[in-house]
Design a protein around this motif. Structure first.
Motif, PDB file in Angstrom:
ATOM      1  N   GLU A 254       0.882  -1.174   0.035  1.00 43.60           N
ATOM      2  CA  GLU A 254      -0.065  -0.062  -0.132  1.00 43.60           C
ATOM      3  C   GLU A 254       0.818   1.092   0.105  1.00 43.60           C
ATOM      4  O   GLU A 254       0.400   2.182  -0.522  1.00 43.60           O
ATOM      5  N   LEU A 257       2.293   1.573  -3.416  1.00 42.69           N
ATOM      6  CA  LEU A 257       1.046   2.097  -4.172  1.00 42.69           C
ATOM      7  C   LEU A 257       0.781   3.455  -4.265  1.00 42.69           C
ATOM      8  O   LEU A 257       0.589   4.320  -5.385  1.00 42.69           O
ATOM      9  N   LYS A 267      -4.201   1.708 -12.941  1.00 41.50           N
ATOM     10  CA  LYS A 267      -4.124   0.517 -13.300  1.00 41.50           C
ATOM     11  C   LYS A 267      -2.541   0.047 -13.418  1.00 41.50           C
ATOM     12  O   LYS A 267      -2.007  -1.037 -13.077  1.00 41.50           O
ATOM     13  N   VAL A 270      -1.112  -0.248 -10.012  1.00 40.59           N
ATOM     14  CA  VAL A 270      -1.586  -1.404  -9.137  1.00 40.59           C
ATOM     15  C   VAL A 270      -0.850  -2.605  -9.712  1.00 40.59           C
ATOM     16  O   VAL A 270      -0.259  -3.347  -9.052  1.00 40.59           O
ATOM     17  N   ARG A 271      -0.627  -2.789 -10.951  1.00 45.87           N
ATOM     18  CA  ARG A 271       0.188  -3.690 -11.462  1.00 45.87           C
ATOM     19  C   ARG A 271       1.739  -3.721 -11.121  1.00 45.87           C
ATOM     20  O   ARG A 271       2.135  -4.821 -10.661  1.00 45.87           O
ATOM     21  N   ALA A 274       1.835  -4.748  -7.143  1.00 48.82           N
ATOM     22  CA  ALA A 274       1.374  -6.004  -6.965  1.00 48.82           C
ATOM     23  C   ALA A 274       2.573  -6.868  -7.390  1.00 48.82           C
ATOM     24  O   ALA A 274       2.938  -7.824  -6.722  1.00 48.82           O
ATOM     25  N   ARG A 281      -3.488  -8.177  -6.190  1.00 48.15           N
ATOM     26  CA  ARG A 281      -3.725  -7.143  -7.019  1.00 48.15           C
ATOM     27  C   ARG A 281      -5.263  -6.490  -6.855  1.00 48.15           C
ATOM     28  O   ARG A 281      -5.408  -5.437  -6.998  1.00 48.15           O
ATOM     29  N   LEU A 284      -5.232  -4.494  -3.847  1.00 44.83           N
ATOM     30  CA  LEU A 284      -4.315  -3.158  -4.174  1.00 44.83           C
ATOM     31  C   LEU A 284      -5.411  -2.028  -5.112  1.00 44.83           C
ATOM     32  O   LEU A 284      -5.147  -1.133  -4.757  1.00 44.83           O
ATOM     33  N   TYR A 285      -6.284  -2.804  -5.946  1.00 42.05           N
ATOM     34  CA  TYR A 285      -6.960  -2.146  -6.814  1.00 42.05           C
ATOM     35  C   TYR A 285      -8.024  -1.270  -5.938  1.00 42.05           C
ATOM     36  O   TYR A 285      -8.400  -0.097  -6.085  1.00 42.05           O
ATOM     37  N   ALA A 288      -6.213   1.312  -4.165  1.00 42.26           N
ATOM     38  CA  ALA A 288      -6.093   2.433  -5.140  1.00 42.26           C
ATOM     39  C   ALA A 288      -7.257   3.429  -5.178  1.00 42.26           C
ATOM     40  O   ALA A 288      -6.992   4.810  -5.437  1.00 42.26           O
TER      41      ALA A 288
END
Length: 295
Positions: A254, A257, A267, A270-271, A274, A281, A284-285, A288
């Motif tokens: 986090e 992120l 996106k 996040v990728r 992860a 993922r 995390l999305y 986000a």
């Protein structure tokens, strides 16, 4: 053709008489039957099964002809009594197979008492490995942690209070935990697991079947995921509660992120987060989206 391939692959092996063959059957996709299992189901003198109607349909689909009298019901309500009948057949030198409705017998399905009785009587028990929802869901969960191994917990109690107590115990378990659940109880399980908050959970629904779904999300998000599509409430469920160490590892993910979101599209951030942190993922999305909202 399949029967011929089964004979060619497994026919030369030794199949002793007076033995119990514990046979794994598909959990959904019929093509997952092993050639050895197909050969043995045609070879044995009798097949004990959890549900004779279900097994008769399975055998017909596999091209194995078996008279109804050759199927012996053995389920959770008659296992002790039916085991004695099978022991007499084994003592007479017959080969007997046992199958549950799906997957590997004696794990969550009936069969353990039968196996124990057969072993105690001195007869051989021969396993024929194959499909199992436990190993299937573990293989796609990607669960990791400092503590190795996993725990098979199966179905949690049906009563709300007992289920809540069981979930509290799971909160202290450092290893991955495999759970099973039926469609009519999955909503109650989702509610109970909400107390585990961000701990990652992999959900396997209708594994090996046409509408198979595998999703990893935070425990707190399972109820919302189910509610988003009525189809998700159908089918059998196998779930992996990831190790608690993995949930702890989400904090560095986090933090990374948040830094990436300042410079990159959501996106992409996040990728990369992860990949770098190992955090799920999907979790995390969601984080986000929250961070963007707070920003």
């Amino acid at each position: 053709m399949a029967r011929g391939a089964a004979r060619a692959a497994a026919g030369a092996q030794d199949y002793p008489q007076g033995a119990l063959y514990v046979v794994a059957t598909p959990i959904g996709n019929l093509a997952d039957i092993s050639l050895r299992a197909l050969h043995v189901l045609a070879l044995v003198d009798a097949i004990a099964c959890e549900d004779t109607r279900h097994t008769q349909g399975l055998l017909r689909s596999l091209g194995v002809e078996r008279a109804a009298g050759g199927l012996i019901p053995l389920h959770q309500h008659n296992e002790a009594e039916a085991a004695q009948q099978l022991l007499r057949r084994l003592a007479a030198g017959e080969r007997v197979a046992y199958v549950s409705d799906a997957g590997t017998p004696a794990v969550s399905d009936p069969g353990a008492r039968l196996v124990a009785a057969v072993r105690a009587s001195g007869h051989r028990v021969i396993p024929l490995p194959g499909a199992s929802s436990v190993t299937t869901v573990l293989s796609v969960a990607g669960a990791w942690g400092e503590s190795s191994g996993f725990v098979f917990r199966g179905f949690l109690p049906s009563k709300a209070g007992e289920r809540a107590t069981a979930v509290q115990a799971l909160a202290q378990e450092s290893r991955a935990v495999v759970l099973l659940e039926a469609p009519h109880r999955i909503a109650e399980l989702a509610e109970a697991l909400e107390v585990l908050d961000q701990r990652p959970l992999t959900v396997g629904r209708e594994l090996t079947k046409q509408f198979e779904q595998v999703e990893t999300l935070a425990c707190k998000d399972l109820r919302g995921w189910l509610a988003a599509d009525a189809q998700r409430l159908r089918g059998e469920f196998a779930l992996v509660l990831h190790p608690w160490a993995e949930a702890q590892a989400a904090a560095p993910g986090e933090e990374l992120l948040a830094l990436l979101l300042a410079e990159l599209p959501l996106k992409t951030a996040v990728r990369i987060a992860a990949q770098a942190s190992g955090a799920p993922r999907n979790a995390l999305y969601e984080t986000a989206l929250r961070l963007r909202g707070e920003g």
